[in-house]
Design a protein around this motif. Structure first.
Motif: not given
Length: 176
Positions: A33, A74, A122, A158
């Motif tokens: 990640l 995400e 992220r 991921a």
């Protein structure tokens, strides 16, 4: 730092997500990640400006739309992990990725802006995941009508990025 232990079992996610989980053979999903924003930046940097609105076939998403979709996913997967990791058992609805892309105005947004948004998302997700203890990683909830663990969601996040990176390379011809 995170105390996640190993890969998720098949029972920790719906069969639909098995392909994404399979894209992450590593045990340390946090390392994957953390590395992905740089990998996406290199890929985006290899796209000439006049190819950002390119789709590899009629009816397929453009490069910008793919990047926007990666950011949308995400946001959704990270939100699910956040809620379940905090003990919230409220069932969460699925999302319609085609509807999100159709209404995301991604083709009017430069690829770099979409990449920057993903990096911010992220970063926030990594911060939340890093604070989880072992029980938080094992926590489960219902999303899209199926049980999913926080640990599985990290692997799904991921693997989802890896899935679309592969498509961008193979079908769009991006070599970054």
């Amino acid at each position: 730092m995170t105390t996640m232990a190993g890969r998720p079992a098949d029972t920790e996610y719906a069969p639909y997500y098995a392909g994404y989980v399979a894209h992450v053979p590593e045990e340390d999903v946090m390392a994957v990640l953390r590395a992905q924003p740089g990998e996406l930046a290199a890929l985006a940097g290899a796209v000439p400006g006049d190819r950002e609105r390119h789709a590899y076939a009629p009816g397929k998403w453009t490069v910008r739309e793919v990047m926007g979709h990666i950011g949308d996913a995400e946001r959704v997967f990270g939100y699910r992990a956040f809620r379940f990791g905090r003990g919230d058992q409220t069932p969460l609805a699925s999302f319609d990725e085609n509807l999100f892309v159709a209404n995301g105005r991604f083709d009017a947004t430069p690829l770099q802006v979409l990449l920057d948004e993903f990096v911010d998302l992220r970063s926030a997700n990594l911060a939340a995941l890093a604070r989880l203890d072992a029980a938080g990683w094992r926590a489960t909830g219902t999303a899209s009508g199926a049980l999913v663990s926080v640990r599985a969601l990290a692997f799904i996040m991921a693997g989802h990025v890896r899935h679309h990176v592969r498509i961008l390379r193979e079908r769009y011809g991006i070599s970054g």
